[in-house]
Design a protein around this motif. Structure first.
Motif, PDB file in Angstrom:
ATOM      1  N   VAL A 245      38.165  46.172  33.684  1.00 45.76           N
ATOM      2  CA  VAL A 245      38.762  46.656  34.925  1.00 45.76           C
ATOM      3  C   VAL A 245      38.803  45.565  35.988  1.00 45.76           C
ATOM      4  CG1 VAL A 245      38.507  48.273  36.838  1.00 45.76           C
ATOM      5  CG2 VAL A 245      38.152  49.058  34.488  1.00 45.76           C
ATOM      6  N   GLU A 246      37.696  44.863  36.180  1.00 42.23           N
ATOM      7  CA  GLU A 246      37.623  43.874  37.249  1.00 42.23           C
ATOM      8  C   GLU A 246      38.627  42.742  37.040  1.00 42.23           C
ATOM      9  OE1 GLU A 246      34.323  40.947  39.397  1.00 42.23           O
ATOM     10  OE2 GLU A 246      33.708  42.404  37.875  1.00 42.23           O
ATOM     11  N   ALA A 247      38.729  42.245  35.791  1.00 45.05           N
ATOM     12  CA  ALA A 247      39.642  41.135  35.512  1.00 45.05           C
ATOM     13  C   ALA A 247      41.091  41.542  35.735  1.00 45.05           C
ATOM     14  CB  ALA A 247      39.445  40.645  34.080  1.00 45.05           C
ATOM     15  N   LEU A 248      41.447  42.755  35.315  1.00 51.91           N
ATOM     16  CA  LEU A 248      42.828  43.207  35.471  1.00 51.91           C
ATOM     17  C   LEU A 248      43.165  43.466  36.938  1.00 51.91           C
ATOM     18  CD1 LEU A 248      43.035  45.567  32.372  1.00 51.91           C
ATOM     19  CD2 LEU A 248      44.292  43.441  32.700  1.00 51.91           C
ATOM     20  N   SER A 249      42.212  44.004  37.669  1.00 48.61           N
ATOM     21  CA  SER A 249      42.440  44.216  39.105  1.00 48.61           C
ATOM     22  C   SER A 249      42.624  42.887  39.814  1.00 48.61           C
ATOM     23  CB  SER A 249      41.269  44.986  39.723  1.00 48.61           C
ATOM     24  OG  SER A 249      41.153  46.273  39.149  1.00 48.61           O
ATOM     25  N   GLY A 250      41.783  41.915  39.449  1.00 51.52           N
ATOM     26  CA  GLY A 250      41.923  40.588  40.038  1.00 51.52           C
ATOM     27  C   GLY A 250      43.202  39.891  39.629  1.00 51.52           C
ATOM     28  N   GLY A 251      43.791  40.305  38.492  1.00 57.36           N
ATOM     29  CA  GLY A 251      45.033  39.702  38.014  1.00 57.36           C
ATOM     30  C   GLY A 251      46.272  40.247  38.672  1.00 57.36           C
ATOM     31  N   GLY A 252      46.128  41.224  39.572  1.00 58.92           N
ATOM     32  CA  GLY A 252      47.292  41.713  40.309  1.00 58.92           C
ATOM     33  C   GLY A 252      47.631  43.171  40.093  1.00 58.92           C
ATOM     34  N   ALA A 253      46.943  43.861  39.167  1.00 60.38           N
ATOM     35  CA  ALA A 253      47.241  45.274  38.940  1.00 60.38           C
ATOM     36  C   ALA A 253      46.852  46.095  40.166  1.00 60.38           C
ATOM     37  CB  ALA A 253      46.483  45.778  37.712  1.00 60.38           C
ATOM     38  N   ASP A 254      47.735  47.015  40.560  1.00 62.41           N
ATOM     39  CA  ASP A 254      47.453  47.849  41.728  1.00 62.41           C
ATOM     40  C   ASP A 254      46.445  48.946  41.403  1.00 62.41           C
ATOM     41  OD1 ASP A 254      49.592  46.950  43.851  1.00 62.41           O
ATOM     42  OD2 ASP A 254      50.625  47.040  41.927  1.00 62.41           O
ATOM     43  N   SER A 255      46.447  49.390  40.160  1.00 64.64           N
ATOM     44  CA  SER A 255      45.504  50.428  39.737  1.00 64.64           C
ATOM     45  C   SER A 255      45.171  50.208  38.271  1.00 64.64           C
ATOM     46  CB  SER A 255      46.129  51.821  39.935  1.00 64.64           C
ATOM     47  OG  SER A 255      45.267  52.829  39.447  1.00 64.64           O
ATOM     48  N   VAL A 256      43.885  50.275  37.934  1.00 60.68           N
ATOM     49  CA  VAL A 256      43.445  50.106  36.551  1.00 60.68           C
ATOM     50  C   VAL A 256      42.685  51.354  36.129  1.00 60.68           C
ATOM     51  CG1 VAL A 256      42.147  48.701  34.916  1.00 60.68           C
ATOM     52  CG2 VAL A 256      43.272  47.621  36.878  1.00 60.68           C
ATOM     53  N   VAL A 257      43.142  51.987  35.072  1.00 63.96           N
ATOM     54  CA  VAL A 257      42.520  53.201  34.557  1.00 63.96           C
ATOM     55  C   VAL A 257      41.767  52.860  33.285  1.00 63.96           C
ATOM     56  CG1 VAL A 257      42.920  55.534  33.708  1.00 63.96           C
ATOM     57  CG2 VAL A 257      44.378  54.593  35.528  1.00 63.96           C
TER      58      VAL A 257
END
Length: 690
Positions: free
Chosen positions: A542-554
């Protein structure tokens, strides 16, 4: 599915290693390495600079070729090197055109192609011949000159239309139809070059050349319908990007070479190879794979065109060249405008289409090269005619964006003055990708979660389109009448096809965090404001994807745990606030058990394998990765788990094949797939699927 490496990176790395090896073996840097390096550096710098200026990079390549060529700064002095790269650029350019101009697409705009293109090429060539012969120029030279002037720049015009999203407008459709006819007419023109040069045996030679070309085209059409889709289907199911790319390149150059053996040009062979691939459902995937190479070598082609321009000749003969350019623009604009207008296209669209096509194109250089080999020159003036033609063509190609803009201004003024509005020809209209969708959801991936999302969107009657790398997934989606494009959704080209610029949001339900991260990066680079929702299997991503620009990670792992815990606590009638407090503390609690993997009852009872007794129930690691690949810093293709010890490794399609290596080292016979939706197992010793 994780990828090993991108094909362009692989090709570039191989090129660098090869050049380094040659240099070391020679003890010094070969001359061609310095010129090739200069070519690549200049191409990259020019493309970046002109992108920042909002100008088509092709124009920059032309001007850069002029500056670094032997007639200016003299930085490139080996024309054979540039010619070789340019020849590859022409082959790849025609190959990509063949993919884009599929047989279905040709049929949809056949009226514009046959009548519009036929009128434009025929009138331009015919009038040129009449005028030049009236001034005493030899008929063969006049016809050759007419051929050169009749052609326009497919590369520049298509790039401008694509950048402005005008491919399906009346202007775009008219330009597209005429350009296709011109590209096909090049084939006949090249076949006529030996005849015009006095080496082809007259009318019999023309008929024989046409018969050979017709036979080759017929064979290609037969292969396109029956053989090529099966070949690409089999290659695509290897799940190897490298194998797919090499196959596509092999089809391109193999077809071009075989047609050249039959006496037909490499250019025609490359175009036919593109048609072969276009008839497969993997045509867009092939286009996206080959496009980086096509761009690279096309840059070399346009640079090579610039190298031919003699600046001293240009300066000395500037008035003559200026008059020639003005004459070509006016003449071609009038002829093209008449041809388009005769098809019923409104004048408000005919004017910009005419000016858009009023330059001379890259295939004129291909044709000029063929003519030069048999002693032909523009206007029959030898080197003077050749240099005049080169100067006019380079400057006209560089002026194309401004000619197009001027045409749009004139078209709008005419519309405002007369109150007319251009209406698209229904026969010419075509849907590319999801052009008819607006305010829709783009689903990048088609696993279980994506399928459920698509079902909900169907029930809610909300618009969406699917992008998937899986041939099976594409087939299943198509069977349910869902809009789907089969291709690599980590590439901007496919996202544009899916209507990224109009989408309300993008959902990336990709189980592999590396792929999801790459997709999010590409989306945010192309359209930063669009919301992106990513689904991932594990909390750790979750943290890596959020830091990569995703607005929401489920996180599927967290969502499942929250639902389970909420159900238990609600059964004890705890209030919602207390339940929320417990859920907030969820991150500090370690999982108490992990899912186990083993053979099913039917697999354990099979008689095909004599080693099922050696299979046990094993527990996979919390995060599904290949530890061998992680240690090497690599990615992987598909995961397998050993049913003797629980070791997880990548499959035999991966470059590291850690699952197979584990079997060779330990002798544990049975593995099982860890991929979502897979239940099969495999025995290495009996070589059988369970």
């Amino acid at each position: 599915m994780p990828r090993t490496t991108t094909p362009l990176r692989t090709v570039t790395l191989a090129l660098v290693i090869s050049l380094a090896g040659v240099a070391l073996a020679a003890g010094e840097t070969p001359t061609y390495v310095s010129e090739l390096t200069l070519l690549l550096v200049v191409s990259a710098g020019v493309a970046f600079g002109f992108f920042r200026l909002g100008v088509t990079p092709i124009i920059g390549f032309l001007l850069a070729g002029v500056l670094i060529g032997p007639n200016a700064l003299g930085l490139v002095r080996d024309p054979e090197l540039i010619d070789a790269a340019a020849e590859i650029g022409v082959i790849l350019l025609l190959f990509t055109i063949g993919i884009e101009f599929s047989l279905d697409r040709l049929a949809r705009i056949r009226r514009l192609i046959l009548y519009g293109g036929g009128l434009q090429v025929g009138l331009t060539t015919g009038v040129t011949v009449l005028v030049l012969t009236a001034f005493g120029i030899d008929f063969r030279s006049a016809l050759f000159t007419g051929f050169l002037i009749a052609l326009s720049s497919t590369a520049i015009v298509m790039k401008l239309l694509s950048d402005r999203a005008e491919t399906n407008t009346p202007v775009g459709q008219a330009g597209l139809g005429i350009l296709i006819f011109q590209d096909l007419a090049v084939v006949l023109m090249v076949l006529l070059m030996p005849i015009l040069g006095g080496e082809g045996g007259g009318a019999i030679g023309v008929l024989w050349a046409l018969a050979k070309a017709g036979g080759i085209v017929a064979a290609v059409l037969l292969l396109a319908g029956r053989v090529m889709p099966k070949v690409l289907e089999a290659v695509a199911h290897t799940c190897s990007q490298e194998i797919f790319l090499l196959t596509v390149i092999g089809i391109c150059f193999g077809t071009a070479y075989l047609t050249s053996l039959a006496g037909v040009s490499l250019s025609l062979g490359a175009f036919l190879a593109g048609l072969l691939v276009s008839e497969s459902r993997f045509g867009q995937q092939a286009l996206s794979e080959i496009l980086p190479l096509q761009i690279l070598f096309s840059a070399a082609f346009f640079l090579s065109v610039g190298l031919l321009l003699d600046l001293s000749f240009l300066v000395t003969n500037l008035p003559l060249i200026g008059l020639a350019i003005l004459g070509i623009v006016i003449f071609k604009a009038l002829v093209t405008g008449v041809a388009v207008r005769l098809l019923g296209t409104p004048l408000s669209a005919a004017i910009p289409a005419a000016l858009l096509l009023s330059q001379v194109g890259e295939f004129s250089f291909v044709l000029a090269r063929s003519g030069r080999e048999v002693g032909l020159s523009p206007l029959g003036l030898g080197e003077v005619g050749t240099q005049t033609f080169i100067a006019c063509t380079v400057l006209l190609m560089a002026a194309t964006p401004w000619l197009a803009q001027f045409g749009h201004v004139l078209g709008k003024r005419y519309s405002a003055k007369t109150g007319t509005v251009a209406i698209e020809d229904p026969e010419a209209a075509e849907i590319e990708g999801f052009d008819d969708l607006d305010d829709h959801v783009v689903i990048a991936g088609y696993g279980g979660g994506a399928q459920r999302l698509a079902g909900v969107l169907d029930r809610a009657r909300l618009p969406y389109g699917i992008l998937t790398l899986s041939p099976t997934g594409a087939t299943e989606a198509g069977a349910q009448d869902r809009r789907v494009i089969l291709g690599d959704y980590s590439r901007q080209g496919f996202l544009r096809l899916a209507g990224l610029d109009r989408a309300r949001m993008v959902v990336v339900p990709d189980d592999e965090p590396a792929m999801a991260h790459r997709v999010v990066s590409v989306i945010k680079a192309a359209r930063p404001e669009v919301p992106v929702i990513v689904a991932t299997r594990f909390d750790s991503n979750v943290e890596a994807l959020s830091g990569g620009g995703a607005d929401s990670v489920v996180s599927q792992e967290r969502a499942a745990a929250e639902r389970l815990i909420s159900g238990v606590l609600e059964a004890y009638e705890l209030d919602h606030l207390e339940i929320e407090n417990h859920l907030e503390a969820l991150d500090s609690l370690a999982p108490s058990a992990l899912t186990t993997v083993g053979l099913s009852a039917s697999q354990a009872a099979t008689e095909r394998c004599s080693h099922v007794a050696r299979a046990t129930v094993v527990t996979p690691p919390a995060e599904h990765v290949c530890p061998g690949c992680v240690a090497l810093g690599d990615s992987w293709v598909h995961l397998r788990i050993c049913l003797a010890c629980g070791y997880v490794g990548c499959c035999d399609d991966s470059k590291n094949t850690h699952a197979h290596r584990h079997f060779e080292a330990e002798g544990h016979p049975i593995i099982k797939s860890l991929e979502a939706g897979d239940s099969w197992a495999w025995c290495y010793l009996d070589e059988t699927n369970l």
